[in-house]
Design a protein around this motif. Structure first.
Motif, PDB file in Angstrom:
ATOM      1  N   ARG A  39     -31.084  38.606   1.016  1.00  0.00           N
ATOM      2  CA  ARG A  39     -29.855  39.214   0.496  1.00  0.00           C
ATOM      3  C   ARG A  39     -29.967  39.627  -0.970  1.00  0.00           C
ATOM      4  O   ARG A  39     -29.233  40.507  -1.423  1.00  0.00           O
ATOM      5  CB  ARG A  39     -28.675  38.261   0.669  1.00  0.00           C
ATOM      6  CG  ARG A  39     -28.306  38.030   2.122  1.00  0.00           C
ATOM      7  CD  ARG A  39     -27.019  37.238   2.237  1.00  0.00           C
ATOM      8  NE  ARG A  39     -26.720  36.908   3.622  1.00  0.00           N
ATOM      9  CZ  ARG A  39     -25.550  36.446   4.037  1.00  0.00           C
ATOM     10  NH1 ARG A  39     -24.554  36.261   3.171  1.00  0.00           N
ATOM     11  NH2 ARG A  39     -25.351  36.155   5.313  1.00  0.00           N
ATOM     12  N   THR A  85     -24.401  37.908 -12.081  1.00  0.00           N
ATOM     13  CA  THR A  85     -23.265  38.182 -11.201  1.00  0.00           C
ATOM     14  C   THR A  85     -23.744  38.425  -9.775  1.00  0.00           C
ATOM     15  O   THR A  85     -23.139  37.928  -8.811  1.00  0.00           O
ATOM     16  CB  THR A  85     -22.471  39.398 -11.718  1.00  0.00           C
ATOM     17  OG1 THR A  85     -21.940  39.087 -13.003  1.00  0.00           O
ATOM     18  CG2 THR A  85     -21.345  39.769 -10.773  1.00  0.00           C
ATOM     19  N   HIS A  86     -24.823  39.162  -9.628  1.00  0.00           N
ATOM     20  CA  HIS A  86     -25.393  39.425  -8.302  1.00  0.00           C
ATOM     21  C   HIS A  86     -25.823  38.109  -7.640  1.00  0.00           C
ATOM     22  O   HIS A  86     -25.552  37.891  -6.449  1.00  0.00           O
ATOM     23  CB  HIS A  86     -26.575  40.380  -8.436  1.00  0.00           C
ATOM     24  CG  HIS A  86     -27.277  40.680  -7.157  1.00  0.00           C
ATOM     25  ND1 HIS A  86     -26.633  41.161  -6.028  1.00  0.00           N
ATOM     26  CD2 HIS A  86     -28.594  40.555  -6.808  1.00  0.00           C
ATOM     27  CE1 HIS A  86     -27.517  41.320  -5.045  1.00  0.00           C
ATOM     28  NE2 HIS A  86     -28.702  40.955  -5.496  1.00  0.00           N
ATOM     29  N   HIS A  88     -24.591  35.162  -8.121  1.00  0.00           N
ATOM     30  CA  HIS A  88     -23.375  34.435  -7.740  1.00  0.00           C
ATOM     31  C   HIS A  88     -22.728  35.052  -6.500  1.00  0.00           C
ATOM     32  O   HIS A  88     -22.170  34.326  -5.662  1.00  0.00           O
ATOM     33  CB  HIS A  88     -22.388  34.411  -8.905  1.00  0.00           C
ATOM     34  CG  HIS A  88     -22.804  33.503 -10.018  1.00  0.00           C
ATOM     35  ND1 HIS A  88     -22.159  33.458 -11.233  1.00  0.00           N
ATOM     36  CD2 HIS A  88     -23.816  32.599 -10.109  1.00  0.00           C
ATOM     37  CE1 HIS A  88     -22.732  32.568 -12.013  1.00  0.00           C
ATOM     38  NE2 HIS A  88     -23.755  32.040 -11.361  1.00  0.00           N
ATOM     39  N   GLU A  89     -22.803  36.365  -6.371  1.00  0.00           N
ATOM     40  CA  GLU A  89     -22.245  37.024  -5.186  1.00  0.00           C
ATOM     41  C   GLU A  89     -23.018  36.627  -3.929  1.00  0.00           C
ATOM     42  O   GLU A  89     -22.415  36.392  -2.870  1.00  0.00           O
ATOM     43  CB  GLU A  89     -22.274  38.537  -5.372  1.00  0.00           C
ATOM     44  CG  GLU A  89     -21.256  39.040  -6.391  1.00  0.00           C
ATOM     45  CD  GLU A  89     -21.452  40.492  -6.779  1.00  0.00           C
ATOM     46  OE1 GLU A  89     -20.577  41.043  -7.479  1.00  0.00           O
ATOM     47  OE2 GLU A  89     -22.497  41.094  -6.398  1.00  0.00           O
ATOM     48  N   VAL A  90     -24.338  36.546  -4.046  1.00  0.00           N
ATOM     49  CA  VAL A  90     -25.134  36.110  -2.892  1.00  0.00           C
ATOM     50  C   VAL A  90     -24.812  34.656  -2.553  1.00  0.00           C
ATOM     51  O   VAL A  90     -24.658  34.299  -1.376  1.00  0.00           O
ATOM     52  CB  VAL A  90     -26.640  36.307  -3.161  1.00  0.00           C
ATOM     53  CG1 VAL A  90     -27.488  35.671  -2.060  1.00  0.00           C
ATOM     54  CG2 VAL A  90     -26.960  37.799  -3.285  1.00  0.00           C
ATOM     55  N   GLU A  91     -24.685  33.805  -3.567  1.00  0.00           N
ATOM     56  CA  GLU A  91     -24.294  32.416  -3.333  1.00  0.00           C
ATOM     57  C   GLU A  91     -22.969  32.349  -2.571  1.00  0.00           C
ATOM     58  O   GLU A  91     -22.845  31.613  -1.577  1.00  0.00           O
ATOM     59  CB  GLU A  91     -24.126  31.675  -4.663  1.00  0.00           C
ATOM     60  CG  GLU A  91     -25.394  31.292  -5.374  1.00  0.00           C
ATOM     61  CD  GLU A  91     -25.105  30.524  -6.655  1.00  0.00           C
ATOM     62  OE1 GLU A  91     -25.981  29.760  -7.072  1.00  0.00           O
ATOM     63  OE2 GLU A  91     -24.007  30.678  -7.236  1.00  0.00           O
ATOM     64  N   ALA A  92     -21.973  33.079  -3.051  1.00  0.00           N
ATOM     65  CA  ALA A  92     -20.651  33.047  -2.416  1.00  0.00           C
ATOM     66  C   ALA A  92     -20.726  33.521  -0.979  1.00  0.00           C
ATOM     67  O   ALA A  92     -20.063  32.966  -0.088  1.00  0.00           O
ATOM     68  CB  ALA A  92     -19.663  33.899  -3.217  1.00  0.00           C
ATOM     69  N   GLY A  93     -21.533  34.536  -0.722  1.00  0.00           N
ATOM     70  CA  GLY A  93     -21.676  35.046   0.633  1.00  0.00           C
ATOM     71  C   GLY A  93     -22.310  34.056   1.592  1.00  0.00           C
ATOM     72  O   GLY A  93     -22.150  34.169   2.810  1.00  0.00           O
TER      73      GLY A  93
END
Length: 198
Positions: A39, A85-86, A88-93
């Motif tokens: 991802r 930020t990217h 963190h977005e992968v983590e959240a997903g």
């Protein structure tokens, strides 16, 4: 009046650490980390090298099950904060929830270093690098600090990093990843257990 020329961010190298020690919606920790690696890639980020996968004790000791850890070298067109930020977005997903510091987690993706940048400045870096362990448990930086201020203390970061970039040189300490890993206590180095055929 001429405008200041911004430092080019085309194909900059960044070093990323990954860890997980509980099952996510995607599966057990090893599968979650492999999915995270997939991802992360995209138009602005290309994976260059992937380390071996390791089983490592949870940190701090007793805080949860053993982790699976790995590291990546990527090339990216994103500046450091956009890259974070990217991540963190992968983590959240993948189901990461940031509720308790250093709690067990389905996925943890850290920006370890970005080229030879020291952010936001040397004084801030030194403050976080020298923070006592008890204070580390209670406090987190408000913004991005690079390189990761405690990477030199952590075998679970340095071991995988040595697989992919042993000659990477810490921009403040002046030592290579391999030298930093070799300087750790033998017990900490031995605690990294390679996961066969991961």
């Amino acid at each position: 009046m001429p405008q200041p020329v911004e430092r080019s961010i085309v194909n900059k190298l960044a070093y990323i650490g990954l860890g997980a020690n509980v099952t996510s919606s995607h599966g057990p920790p090893l599968l979650t980390i492999k999915e995270a690696i997939l991802r992360l890639a995209g138009d602005s980020l290309t994976t260059r090298k992937v380390s071996n996968f390791y089983q490592t004790p949870a940190f701090p000791p007793g805080s949860g099950p053993d982790f699976v850890n790995a590291a990546l070298v990527v090339s990216t067109n994103m500046e450091p904060r956009a890259l974070l930020t990217h991540l963190h977005e992968v983590e959240a997903g993948l189901g990461r929830e940031r509720k308790v510091r250093w709690a067990a987690r389905a996925i943890d993706i850290d920006l370890i270093a970005y080229e030879d940048l020291v952010l936001p400045d040397h004084d801030t870096f030194s403050t976080w690098q020298n923070l006592p362990l008890e204070a580390q448990k209670a406090r987190a930086p408000d913004g991005l600090v690079l390189p990761h201020p405690r990477l030199q203390d952590r075998g679970f970061v340095l071991g995988p990093l040595c697989d992919i970039a042993p000659d990477w040189r810490h921009p403040v300490l002046g030592q290579t990843a391999q030298a930093l890993f070799d300087a750790l206590p033998e017990a900490e180095r031995a605690a990294l257990k390679p996961i066969p055929e991961a």
